[in-house]
Scaffold this motif. Sequence first.
Motif, short mmCIF file in Angstrom:
data_model
loop_
_atom_site.label_atom_id
_atom_site.label_comp_id
_atom_site.label_asym_id
_atom_site.label_seq_id
_atom_site.Cartn_x
_atom_site.Cartn_y
_atom_site.Cartn_z
N VAL A 181 30.47 -29.91 -25.29
CA VAL A 181 30.42 -28.44 -25.33
C VAL A 181 29.49 -27.91 -26.43
O VAL A 181 29.00 -26.78 -26.33
CB VAL A 181 31.83 -27.83 -25.47
N GLN A 182 29.24 -28.73 -27.46
CA GLN A 182 28.34 -28.26 -28.54
C GLN A 182 26.87 -28.25 -28.09
O GLN A 182 26.00 -27.78 -28.83
CB GLN A 182 28.50 -29.13 -29.80
N ALA A 183 26.58 -28.73 -26.88
CA ALA A 183 25.21 -28.66 -26.35
C ALA A 183 24.72 -27.22 -26.28
O ALA A 183 23.51 -26.96 -26.33
CB ALA A 183 25.16 -29.29 -24.96
N ALA A 184 25.67 -26.28 -26.16
CA ALA A 184 25.28 -24.88 -26.02
C ALA A 184 24.47 -24.37 -27.20
O ALA A 184 23.75 -23.37 -27.09
CB ALA A 184 26.53 -24.02 -25.84
N GLN A 185 24.52 -25.07 -28.34
CA GLN A 185 23.76 -24.65 -29.53
C GLN A 185 22.28 -25.02 -29.46
O GLN A 185 21.53 -24.67 -30.36
CB GLN A 185 24.31 -25.36 -30.78
N ASP A 186 21.87 -25.79 -28.43
CA ASP A 186 20.53 -26.39 -28.44
C ASP A 186 19.89 -26.20 -27.05
O ASP A 186 20.22 -26.92 -26.10
CB ASP A 186 20.69 -27.89 -28.78
N ALA A 187 18.95 -25.24 -26.96
CA ALA A 187 18.37 -24.90 -25.66
C ALA A 187 17.63 -26.08 -25.04
O ALA A 187 17.67 -26.29 -23.82
CB ALA A 187 17.44 -23.71 -25.82
#
Length: 348
Positions: free
Chosen positions: A231-237
Amino acid sequence: MSERSTVPRERLGALLRAMPKAELHIHVEGSLEPELIFALAERNGVALPYPSVEALRAAYAFSNLQSFLDIYYAGASVLRTEQDFFDMAWAYLQRAAADGVVRAEIFFDPQTHTARGVPMGVVIEGLHRACVQAQSQLGVSAALILCFLRHLSEEDALQTLEAALPWRDRFIGVGLDSSELGHPPEKFARVFARAAELGLHRVAHAGEEGPPAYIWGALDALHVERIDHGVQAAQDAALLARLARDRVPLTVCPLSNVRLRVFPDLAQHNLRALLDAGLCVTIHSDDPAYFGGYLLDNYRLTFDALGLDAGHARLLAANSIDASFAAPTDKARWRAELQTVFERMAIP
Ligand code: ADE
Ligand code: ZN
């Protein structure tokens, strides 16, 4: 057909149960209910530091991943015999079948048990026997994924994999779990390369609490086929673009994320945003005995909190089937069943 318009909202709860679904992120030790922990403790003469089932359940108030893991490993200490491992997995599989699970890829943590002197064969044979019985008695296809504990060394993981090789045909892949922060995926590059040589599938927890760099590391150093949580992928386009391009599944566990304070509540979970970004998102239960719900609870509560509809339901169920490591013929059959369920539940 557009499921969005044809399946009425009041049928959503029934639809979520009826849809064939794959459970791809379940730690079998995390399915150990307090009642079973107490029953196994008594059977094995193990003393527990809690006076009752209620007192144990009351201790399930977590502030982060580590606070959960401490109690989760303590709970697993009651498992001693092949029958214990069978009973735990069988209880989970019956529960999963009731939720409409047609395929379960079940994580287990052998190091938690072998470190206490439980032989590898006891762990794997007990779990495997439950998987075989799930197919014959429940019609659920079940398979095992051996996870390495990332707070331990890579050397320990390598030895664990070698120790499991006499049971190579009893598990389909390897995973990576336990304390994430401070234990980047690169630490396990050699053991994942060895697993690949052995023809095993590879998955890893990454981006649960850890930064996007750990998801990049799981992809590029471990060559995983799925990311657990993520879910922390959302921080990295750029990472979102990579995950979407390569259609790398994220096995998301909404109730877990709330209980472990990754998100303050379900309404603020980013699952919908990840779906909207075009990622192959799936919904799972992680450690259902500890986090307040099994697979169907995760679906229903997330759908309520995020206002998801039948179109999302179909997408999430189809993603779970696609993302599984099941045989292509099984996947084709479940996709056809999914279509049938939607046709049956649509307004004529
Ligand atoms: N082991 C069991 N549940 C876990 C989780 N949510 N994250 C990491 N390791 C785990
Ligand atoms: Zn997990």
